[in-house]
Design a protein around this motif. Structure first.
Motif, PDB file in Angstrom:
ATOM      1  N   PRO A  51       0.761  -1.307  -0.032  1.00  0.00           N
ATOM      2  CA  PRO A  51       0.086   0.050   0.091  1.00  0.00           C
ATOM      3  C   PRO A  51       0.812   1.168  -0.210  1.00  0.00           C
ATOM      4  O   PRO A  51       2.230   1.265   0.548  1.00  0.00           O
ATOM      5  CB  PRO A  51      -0.798   0.018   1.210  1.00  0.00           C
ATOM      6  CG  PRO A  51      -0.503  -1.403   1.999  1.00  0.00           C
ATOM      7  CD  PRO A  51       0.680  -2.036   1.246  1.00  0.00           C
ATOM      8  N   THR A  89      -1.350  -3.664 -10.586  1.00  0.00           N
ATOM      9  CA  THR A  89      -1.621  -2.526 -10.219  1.00  0.00           C
ATOM     10  C   THR A  89      -1.292  -1.452 -11.413  1.00  0.00           C
ATOM     11  O   THR A  89      -0.571  -1.934 -12.016  1.00  0.00           O
ATOM     12  CB  THR A  89      -1.123  -2.231  -8.797  1.00  0.00           C
ATOM     13  OG1 THR A  89      -1.158  -1.005  -8.323  1.00  0.00           O
ATOM     14  CG2 THR A  89       0.501  -2.361  -9.016  1.00  0.00           C
ATOM     15  N   VAL A  99      -5.998  -1.653  -7.962  1.00  0.00           N
ATOM     16  CA  VAL A  99      -5.344  -2.859  -7.679  1.00  0.00           C
ATOM     17  C   VAL A  99      -6.203  -4.216  -7.843  1.00  0.00           C
ATOM     18  O   VAL A  99      -7.547  -3.978  -7.616  1.00  0.00           O
ATOM     19  CB  VAL A  99      -5.052  -2.811  -6.072  1.00  0.00           C
ATOM     20  CG1 VAL A  99      -4.462  -4.065  -5.613  1.00  0.00           C
ATOM     21  CG2 VAL A  99      -3.994  -1.694  -5.636  1.00  0.00           C
ATOM     22  N   GLN A 108      -5.864  -0.834  -1.739  1.00  0.00           N
ATOM     23  CA  GLN A 108      -4.370  -1.014  -1.646  1.00  0.00           C
ATOM     24  C   GLN A 108      -3.847  -1.482  -0.318  1.00  0.00           C
ATOM     25  O   GLN A 108      -3.032  -2.172   0.023  1.00  0.00           O
ATOM     26  CB  GLN A 108      -3.779   0.464  -1.577  1.00  0.00           C
ATOM     27  CG  GLN A 108      -3.590   1.100  -2.991  1.00  0.00           C
ATOM     28  CD  GLN A 108      -3.083   2.268  -2.770  1.00  0.00           C
ATOM     29  OE1 GLN A 108      -2.254   2.415  -2.353  1.00  0.00           O
ATOM     30  NE2 GLN A 108      -3.444   3.334  -3.740  1.00  0.00           N
TER      31      GLN A 108
END
Ligand SMILES: Nc1ncnc2c1ncn2[C@@H]1O[C@H](COP(=O)(O)OP(=O)(O)OP(=O)(O)O)[C@@H](O)[C@H]1O
Ligand SMILES: [Mg+2]
Ligand SMILES: [Zn+2]
Lengths: 369, 199
Positions: A51, A89, A99, A108
């Motif tokens: 993330p 992604t 994503v 994320q």
């Protein structure tokens, strides 16, 4: 047998890489090539399997390959704890990053549950002497590797704080509005602090339990202006509400986890990290990343992906060889970059090698046997 | 792209401003309307004119109707002491489609957001407070979205009503009917687990 590794990676229109297709085994990966070849770009792409904004903290816009500006995509197949996982992604022009995990769209934050990634980049060489923000970010990255929920707590906390800061700036007085935001901040802020403390404890243990050539760092947390660090949500709520008049005067929130700094002491010498030599400061970072890796083997079940950009810089021959040995002992997939192949000499066939070159503004790749 | 005659381009531009329609789909929709102008376009134009002339927001709850007070607010049977607070008229309509709620509504028209300059006054919160004080309300159901701003708004209203003696509830969050666990995100699963009930 490493349990978290990338098996294949495809980059499309990702900075200097128009198309890059890599297939790798679970061993460490050494990437070498001239300045500007596109090595760090590969590590950046890997950092986006977790993330956040990745190791350059870039926006989705910046990553788009110029001049085409068509958007970009990273596609990776991974082995994570015996499961195979596919991560996509990407970002389209004018949109934020998206994503998909195993063909299903995901947030994320969910990435953090599958992939644990840690990185060291050259800009972090000055981490111990620059502002608290970089150290806090480093701490939160390590914390996230232990506790994926840390990303959620941080996002919520920061959003609520930005709202509160706006009220402060606009000199809004409505106490109910403050309370509503402070409740969210207290709830998530306490979790953030608990997660950080747990991460520091885990790192401390991992450093104690292992003999390494890298210096142990004694870590502690410190709130700006020496205010107490609150890990209890009721106490944090009270502190936020008590501080409102001061915050109104300052136009921003002065208490909370966003004001906490990470202190490190070179344990055997009892010297603060910021007073250590350049090489020692780097060694402390390396030491923490390795300790983090060892701790994750216990808590997560596998060593994290390590992204080590120019890691050989500032390390003498002994330390460099020691680093490679420790990376191999850890058993994780470390991705390392350097300008020349000979920097990785002592790794020999314990690693796999990729040469990156620039061909008229386009990165090209060659896998070496 | 070849241009349509000017009048039709104007229509396409307007259509493209609708949610869910881009320039391409707007073009396709307008072309469809123009081809079916007898069966579709003219009746649609008439219906739009009527709605434009009569539609208004209910002064009580913010619902959209054709009178100053909407059908729900003027129906005495709906005065059962329950008021359901929603973000948007669309949420109210969704609740009404389900035909389970017997009380009245209050449409906020958004959520609190200091960064977007949306404060309590923009959200008809003062009106909500005065309705609660004067309409014999015993329960307020906060049916706002589970976003951060939505939850802040819930806290805000709850904080104001803290000592009012009114019962405050919110909708349960969890597994949707017909939902498969495998397809739910972590947040939904964790909310559903927290709100689990014994059998
Ligand atoms: N959005 C973009 N579009 C196209 N090229 C880009 C973009 N962003 C960066 N680049 C180019 O990518 C190239 C490679 O960058 P990268 O940082 O990966 O190099 P490197 O191999 O790590 O070099 P060094 O050894 O100097 O660190 C640079 O020349 C840079 O100009
Ligand atoms: Mg580089
Ligand atoms: Zn009404």
């Amino acid at each position: 047998m490493p349990d978290l590794s990338v098996q294949s990676l495809t980059l499309s229109h990702f900075r200097s890489h128009k198309v890059l297709r890599l297939k790798v085994d679970a061993r460490p990966v050494a990437i070498f090539g001239e300045n500007g070849a596109g090595k760090t770009n590969i590590l950046e792409a890997l950092s986006l399997l977790s993330p956040g904004r990745g190791l350059r903290r870039a926006t989705a816009e910046e990553i788009m390959r110029r001049p085409e500006q068509l958007g970009w995509k990273v596609h990776a197949n991974l082995n994570s704890l015996g499961q195979s996982e596919t991560i996509d992604t990407w970002a389209e022009p004018g949109h934020t990053r998206q994503v998909r995990i195993n063909e299903k769209s995901a947030t994320q934050v969910t990435l953090g549950r599958i992939v644990r990634v840690l990185w060291l980049v050259p800009s972090m060489d000055r981490l111990w002497i620059e502002g608290a923000e970089g150290r806090r970010r480093f701490l939160d990255r390590m914390t996230l590797s232990f506790e994926p929920g840390h990303a959620d707590a941080t996002l919520t906390y920061e959003k609520a704080m930005r709202e509160r800061n706006r009220l402060l700036k606009d000199q809004v007085r409505d106490p109910h509005w403050y309370r509503a935001l402070e409740q969210k901040m207290a709830e998530t802020g306490a979790i953030i602090q608990q997660n950080r403390q747990a991460a520091i404890d885990a790192l401390g243990q991992a450093q104690e339990q292992s003999e390494t050539l890298f210096p142990a760092a004694t870590l502690s947390l410190q709130h700006a202006n020496d205010l107490p660090i609150l890990t209890d949500s009721a106490e944090l709520l009270a502190a936020l509400s008590d501080n409102r008049p001061r915050d109104l005067a300052a136009g921003r929130t002065l208490v909370g986890p966003h004001r906490v700094d990470l202190n490190a002491i070179y344990a055997t010498k009892n010297i603060a990290a910021k007073e250590c030599s350049t090489g020692e400061q780097k060694a402390l970072l390396v030491s923490l990343i390795l300790a983090n890796g060892r701790a994750l083997i216990q808590s997560f079940g596998a060593a994290p992906l390590l992204l080590l950009d120019e890691v050989a810089a500032h390390l003498d021959d002994n330390r460099r060889a020691a680093l490679y040995n420790e990376i191999c002992a850890l058993g994780g997939q470390a991705w390392m970059t350097g300008t020349e192949k000979r920097l990785f000499e002592t790794l020999d066939d314990r690693a796999q090698y990729i040469k990156i070159s620039d061909q008229g503004g386009e990165s090209t790749m060659e896998m070496l046997q | 792209m070849t241009q349509a005659p000017r009048d039709i381009e104007v229509l396409i531009d307007l259509m493209a401003k609708l949610p869910g329609l881009g320039p391409r789909s707007a073009r396709r929709a307008v072309l469809h309307l123009v081809k079916k102008r007898g069966a579709l376009l003219s009746p649609m134009a008439d219906a739009m004119q009527t709605v434009a002339a009569t539609a208004r927001e209910c002064v009580e709850c913010g619902n959209i109707g054709t009178a100053d007070t909407c059908a729900i607010c003027s129906d005495p049977k709906r005065a059962n002491g329950e008021i359901c607070v929603v973000e948007d008229v669309a949420d109210l309509w969704a609740m009404e489609r389900a035909q389970v709620f017997q009380g009245r509504y209050h449409v906020l028209g958004g959520t609190l957001s200091a960064l977007d300059a949306v404060g309590p006054d923009e959200l008809r919160i003062p009106k909500l407070m005065s309705r609660i004080a004067s309409d014999g309300i015993s329960e307020v159901i906060l049916a706002l979205n589970a976003t951060i701003d939505g939850q802040t708004t819930v806290h805000y209203i709850a904080d104001q009503l803290e000592n009012s003696g009114v019962r405050m509830t919110s909708l349960a969050q969890g597994v949707p009917i017909g939902g498969e666990l495998d397809y739910l995100d972590d947040g939904t699963i964790s909310a559903a687990l927290k709100a689990r009930k014994s059998l």
